[in-house]
Scaffold this active site. Structure first.
Site, PDB file in Angstrom:
ATOM      1  N   HIS A 472     -14.594  -2.547   0.766  1.00  0.00           N
ATOM      2  CA  HIS A 472     -14.283  -3.814   0.108  1.00  0.00           C
ATOM      3  C   HIS A 472     -12.833  -4.180   0.406  1.00  0.00           C
ATOM      4  O   HIS A 472     -11.928  -3.777  -0.326  1.00  0.00           O
ATOM      5  CB  HIS A 472     -14.433  -3.697  -1.419  1.00  0.00           C
ATOM      6  CG  HIS A 472     -15.842  -3.564  -1.893  1.00  0.00           C
ATOM      7  ND1 HIS A 472     -16.157  -3.193  -3.184  1.00  0.00           N
ATOM      8  CD2 HIS A 472     -17.026  -3.768  -1.259  1.00  0.00           C
ATOM      9  CE1 HIS A 472     -17.479  -3.162  -3.326  1.00  0.00           C
ATOM     10  NE2 HIS A 472     -18.028  -3.495  -2.172  1.00  0.00           N
ATOM     11  N   GLU A 473     -12.591  -4.876   1.489  1.00  0.00           N
ATOM     12  CA  GLU A 473     -11.233  -5.404   1.731  1.00  0.00           C
ATOM     13  C   GLU A 473     -11.144  -6.706   0.932  1.00  0.00           C
ATOM     14  O   GLU A 473     -11.882  -7.651   1.192  1.00  0.00           O
ATOM     15  CB  GLU A 473     -11.028  -5.656   3.228  1.00  0.00           C
ATOM     16  CG  GLU A 473      -9.744  -6.391   3.575  1.00  0.00           C
ATOM     17  CD  GLU A 473      -8.495  -5.670   3.096  1.00  0.00           C
ATOM     18  OE1 GLU A 473      -8.218  -4.574   3.570  1.00  0.00           O
ATOM     19  OE2 GLU A 473      -7.787  -6.221   2.207  1.00  0.00           O
ATOM     20  N   HIS A 541      -6.681   1.117  -0.610  1.00  0.00           N
ATOM     21  CA  HIS A 541      -5.518   1.010   0.274  1.00  0.00           C
ATOM     22  C   HIS A 541      -4.670  -0.189  -0.172  1.00  0.00           C
ATOM     23  O   HIS A 541      -5.206  -1.175  -0.679  1.00  0.00           O
ATOM     24  CB  HIS A 541      -5.977   0.811   1.721  1.00  0.00           C
ATOM     25  CG  HIS A 541      -6.383   2.094   2.364  1.00  0.00           C
ATOM     26  ND1 HIS A 541      -6.081   2.412   3.660  1.00  0.00           N
ATOM     27  CD2 HIS A 541      -7.058   3.162   1.881  1.00  0.00           C
ATOM     28  CE1 HIS A 541      -6.548   3.611   3.953  1.00  0.00           C
ATOM     29  NE2 HIS A 541      -7.164   4.087   2.889  1.00  0.00           N
ATOM     30  N   GLU A 542      -3.370  -0.057   0.014  1.00  0.00           N
ATOM     31  CA  GLU A 542      -2.386  -1.088  -0.366  1.00  0.00           C
ATOM     32  C   GLU A 542      -2.328  -1.342  -1.865  1.00  0.00           C
ATOM     33  O   GLU A 542      -1.654  -2.274  -2.312  1.00  0.00           O
ATOM     34  CB  GLU A 542      -2.620  -2.441   0.359  1.00  0.00           C
ATOM     35  CG  GLU A 542      -2.485  -2.382   1.861  1.00  0.00           C
ATOM     36  CD  GLU A 542      -3.774  -1.996   2.545  1.00  0.00           C
ATOM     37  OE1 GLU A 542      -4.848  -2.296   2.020  1.00  0.00           O
ATOM     38  OE2 GLU A 542      -3.698  -1.361   3.604  1.00  0.00           O
ATOM     39  N   GLU A 566      -2.759   4.728  10.325  1.00  0.00           N
ATOM     40  CA  GLU A 566      -2.998   3.438  10.980  1.00  0.00           C
ATOM     41  C   GLU A 566      -1.734   2.881  11.644  1.00  0.00           C
ATOM     42  O   GLU A 566      -1.816   2.019  12.508  1.00  0.00           O
ATOM     43  CB  GLU A 566      -3.544   2.422   9.980  1.00  0.00           C
ATOM     44  CG  GLU A 566      -2.564   2.100   8.876  1.00  0.00           C
ATOM     45  CD  GLU A 566      -3.077   1.052   7.882  1.00  0.00           C
ATOM     46  OE1 GLU A 566      -4.176   0.545   8.057  1.00  0.00           O
ATOM     47  OE2 GLU A 566      -2.346   0.758   6.928  1.00  0.00           O
TER      48      GLU A 566
HETATM   49  C1  NOJ Z   1      -5.519  -1.773   5.827  1.00  0.00           C
HETATM   50  C2  NOJ Z   1      -6.066  -0.429   5.563  1.00  0.00           C
HETATM   51  O1  NOJ Z   1      -5.044   0.500   5.327  1.00  0.00           O
HETATM   52  C3  NOJ Z   1      -6.918  -0.031   6.733  1.00  0.00           C
HETATM   53  O2  NOJ Z   1      -7.378   1.279   6.566  1.00  0.00           O
HETATM   54  C4  NOJ Z   1      -8.050  -0.997   6.859  1.00  0.00           C
HETATM   55  O3  NOJ Z   1      -8.782  -0.693   7.995  1.00  0.00           O
HETATM   56  C5  NOJ Z   1      -7.545  -2.437   6.974  1.00  0.00           C
HETATM   57  N1  NOJ Z   1      -6.610  -2.713   5.946  1.00  0.00           N
HETATM   58  C6  NOJ Z   1      -8.666  -3.449   6.887  1.00  0.00           C
HETATM   59  O4  NOJ Z   1      -9.236  -3.403   5.621  1.00  0.00           O
HETATM   60 CA    CA Z   2      -2.712   0.095   4.866  1.00  0.00          CA
END
Ligand code: NOJ
Ligand code: CA
Length: 806
Positions: A472-473, A541-542, A566
């Site tokens: 879930h971004e 994340h973030e 990353e």
């Molecule tokens: C940043 C995240 O840290 C990374 O793992 C992810 O692939 C991208 N956002 C896209 O959601």
């Molecule tokens: Ca990140």
């Protein structure tokens, strides 16, 4: 005092200003009642259980102050405490110390997952009650005129540090149930005097941390939107000069607030060799604390992340602030062993934790990060409107990573190698314009792309003993995510996903909020609590850097909240030797290690060499704690180095014992861990409980501990005995190092087979003409608890050792 009164007499004659008069009468009041005599009162004191740390608290001139000593030497010099508030006088003056209560606590608790099976929580506590007496402060609504203002500060002193927090009770008196005055017939209202402080808005938290010298610090710049930075090592006095440069290669967006602002957890070292760490614990319904350094006086002050309107917390009594923490240890390894932050959090809030389990996973992910594939399905649309854009007739771009065939390929590889789960990113519509567009309705978290057959892929995975991990971004549109969350989690339940990776890339929507303000911290927490209702584990994340909340909500099995793999070639050597001292103090990190193709130029023309070696990557599985551990690289890259990959297969991810053998932030870490048998095969067993799940799966770490063959079944496991197993990992910065590891933690009188994965003599992760990151040796040896191992780490390298009793 005299000068203050003179000031007022200078102002007063001409203006009979009410406020000035009030202040004047306040001063007379203070004089009459001798409040300023407080400065001559003896400070109240508290000692740590071992007597080494001593906290002093006093109210000087109406201002609360604390200081901390270790073995009689100052560690934190007298530091002020309090708040400035909106609509009323500040919690920064006119205080009197009303009461001091002491207690002691000693309990051992068992985390659902962790670095050890049992954690001792042993502290001495002092609760001070402070009062701004009636008439001593002002409020716009005059509420303080008839009521006193009460604020308490709770100090907990551990052998390895201090925690303190502000508490705001609902009532200003101590009467109530259990008191002498109480009888069942007494109306409640006559027993209690309301605290004048009920609803209040914080302008600034004034908490200080006054340092005793120009310590060495490992810091990242203070920022209201990202934590993804390399660390800078410097003296405190150098922060200002290095602050601008410290952003180089970091994440986005940047929202700095001060040229001497830094983030917590801040690791420091004094010239006397003490390790200090300032952080916070249990940050709930409150903004995140940064530190702003007064570099003339070497005093840090709390800098809370403001909300969109500039306030730094809207509070309602009864409530508390998060804990402010100062960890103090005499060695770096003790800092790694500290459980201060977890201990200051509340016990587990979940009754049933049977659905929570450690996870070793792979992902359709590095393909996108490396640039080989795309999250997006098509290049047809410069702009996507969910519900309107017609994906069914769109032209596939040919680079979409999350397509059925590719996902099946990963499932096959993950299943063949005993993994628990597979993450797939880019499965859902919307990735064509997800990034940096400040778009509210960016994803629905429900609709797959035409080439991702969600039901069929889950079934395929489950039949092979693998769970799929949902992605879930939110693209930082927290309000959009909240709109869809319930449906999104329900969809996960329907198909058997039990873990989600969240993401908060970009500018937060609602606009004006930063990533760590009170409302947005509440969003992250809401996502965890709602997920728990659906028996879903979360890895965000973030999101905000963790503060030990995983003790209370153990479905929070991961977080990124720092610069992770990353960032590839942008990561400085030694970065991973600092994170366990800083970011990991608050909880595990989804660092996503395991890169074997270290030269990204072999994947895409613009790729560069990463400052790592294969053995450095192996070492991370032991030096970095996370119950959620990824093998991030492509199956085809692992296929080239199956002998080294064996360590990633064999290593466990949940521990009953951890030993920090050697460490120095920024230089090296060597750690040994002993697997926890009770959770070893839990993820695999969970797949067997699914309708379409393969029964009797045995994970690879289980096979290693029980010395079972690759094709072992649950039946074989039933009849097998566990061996005694340890894993040792080491990592170094750009300097090659040789370390001697004493194996005295092994069971006496027992022989172990050691498998040693070490950098080859000519290995190097430095991206120059000697770059040789994939050169390693694997040797086997019989050892006992009397043996020592000499292990050499290449520049940017490391090692890994598995030990199994014979
Ligand atoms: C940043 C995240 O840290 C990374 O793992 C992810 O692939 C991208 N956002 C896209 O959601
Ligand atoms: Ca990140």
């Amino acid at each position: 005092m005299a000068s203050k009164i003179q000031n007022f007499s200078y102002l007063c004659p001409h203006h009979h200003n009410l406020i000035i008069m009030k202040k004047f009468s306040f001063i007379l009041f203070c004089l009459a009642f001798g409040l300023f005599m407080q400065s001559h009162a003896e400070p109240v004191k508290l000692q740590s259980p071992d007597g080494q740390l001593e906290l002093k608290f006093e109210v000087i001139g109406g201002i609360p102050q604390y200081s901390l000593d270790r073995a009689g030497k100052p560690v934190v010099l007298p530091s002020k405490m309090g708040f400035t508030l909106e609509w009323r006088d500040d919690l920064a003056h006119a205080f009197v110390l009303k009461d001091t209560k002491y207690s002691t606590f000693d309990e051992t608790w068992e985390p659902v997952w962790g670095e050890e099976a049992q954690i001792r929580n042993h502290y001495n506590e002092m609760l001070v009650t402070l009062e701004q007496p009636i008439g001593s402060v002002e409020s716009m609504d005059h509420s303080t005129e008839k009521k006193a203002t009460v604020m308490q500060i709770r100090f907990r002193l551990y052998d390895d540090g201090l925690g303190f927090r502000y508490e705001f009770p609902m009532f200003s008196d101590e009467l109530g149930v259990g008191s002498e005055e109480y009888s069942e017939k007494t109306p409640y209202s006559t027993l209690h005097t309301p605290n004048s402080l009920t609803y209040f808005w914080i302008k600034e938290e004034l908490t200080e941390f006054a340092m005793t010298g120009d310590h060495t610090a490992w810091w990242i710049p203070g920022d209201l939107d990202t934590q993804e930075f390399n660390f800078t090592q410097s003296r405190l006095s150098q922060i200002r000069d290095l602050w601008e440069a410290s952003h180089k290669d970091g994440g986005w967006p940047w929202t700095g607030f001060s040229p001497t602002g830094v983030q917590t957890a801040l690791q420091m070292k004094t010239d006397d060799g003490l390790y200090l760490n300032i952080h916070e614990a249990a940050t709930l319904d409150y903004p995140t604390m940064h530190l702003d350094l007064d570099d003339k006086n070497l005093v840090f002050r709390a800098f809370l992340s403001p909300d969109a309107t500039g306030y730094k917390g809207r509070l309602q009594a009864p409530c508390t602030s998060p804990w402010r923490t100062v960890m103090v240890t005499t060695s770096a390894t003790d800092a790694l062993a500290s459980r201060l932050i977890l201990n200051l959090n509340e016990p587990c809030a979940l009754e049933d934790v049977s659905w929570i389990h450690p996870v070793k996973y792979m992902g359709v992910w590095w393909e996108m990060i490396s640039g080989k594939s795309s999250w997006a399905y098509t290049n047809d649309f410069p702009s996507v409107k969910l519900g309107e854009t017609d994906y069914a007739h769109a032209t596939p771009n040919g680079t979409h990573g999350a397509n059925n065939a590719n996902v099946r390929r990963y499932i096959d590889f993950a299943a063949a190698n005993g993994f628990d789960a597979l993450l797939i990113e880019g499965w859902n519509i919307g990735w064509e314009d997800w990034y940096a567009k400040q778009k509210d309705f960016v994803f629905d978290f429900l609709t797959p792309y035409p080439d991702f057959d969600l039901p069929a892929l889950n079934k395929y995975a489950h039949e092979k003993g693998i769970r799929l991990i949902m992605h879930h971004e939110s693209s930082a549109s927290t309000q959009n995510y909240e709109r869809w969350m319930e449906q999104a989690y329900t969809l996960m339940n329907q198909y058997g996903y039990d873990a989600v990776k969240g993401g908060y890339v970009g500018t937060i929507i609602p606009f004006g909020e930063g990533h760590y303000s009170q409302p947005i911290n509440n969003h992250y927490h809401y996502a965890i609590v709602e997920a728990a209702k659906h028996h879903i584990m979360v890895n965000s994340h973030e999101a905000v850097r963790p503060t030990g909340l995983c003790r209370t909500w153990p479905n929070m099995i991961g977080n990124e909240s720092a610069m992770g793999t990353e960032f590839r070639e942008r990561i400085n050597p030694g970065h991973t030797t600092i994170l366990p001292f800083t970011r990991l103090q608050g909880g595990p990190m989804d660092y996503t290690p395991g890169i074997f193709e270290t030269d990204m130029g072999k994947i895409v023309p613009w790729g560069q060499k990463m400052k790592i070696t294969i053995c450095n990557q192996l070492g991370l599985y032991v030096t970095f704690y996370s119950p959620l551990q990824m093998a991030a690289d492509f199956p085809e890259h692992y296929a080239q180095f199956m002998d080294a990959f064996q360590f990633i297969k064999d290593v466990a991810v949940d521990w009953d014992k951890s030993l920090y053998l050697m460490a120095e932030p920024g230089d090296y870490i060597v750690t040994a861990r002993h697997p926890k048998l009770s959770t070893l095969n839990k993820a695999a067993e969970g797949v067997g409980t699914l309708r379409d799940g393969k029964k009797g799966v045995v994970s690879n770490a289980t096979k290693f501990v029980y010395a079972l063959p690759e094709d072992a079944t649950a039946e074989d496991l039933k009849n097998a005995q566990p061996h005694d197993v340890w894993y040792v990992g080491g990592i170094t910065d750009e300097n090659a190092r040789e370390v001697t590891v004493k194996l005295d933690f092994l069971k006496p009188g027992t022989k172990y087979e050691a498998t040693i994965y070490a950098d080859a003599k000519d290995a190097s992760g430095i991206p120059d003409e000697h770059y040789n990151a994939q050169a390693y040796t694997i040797t086997k040896k019989t050892v006992t608890n009397k043996s020592t191992l000499k292990l050499r780490m290449a520049p940017c390298g490391g090692f890994a050792v598995s030990l199994r009793s014979k």
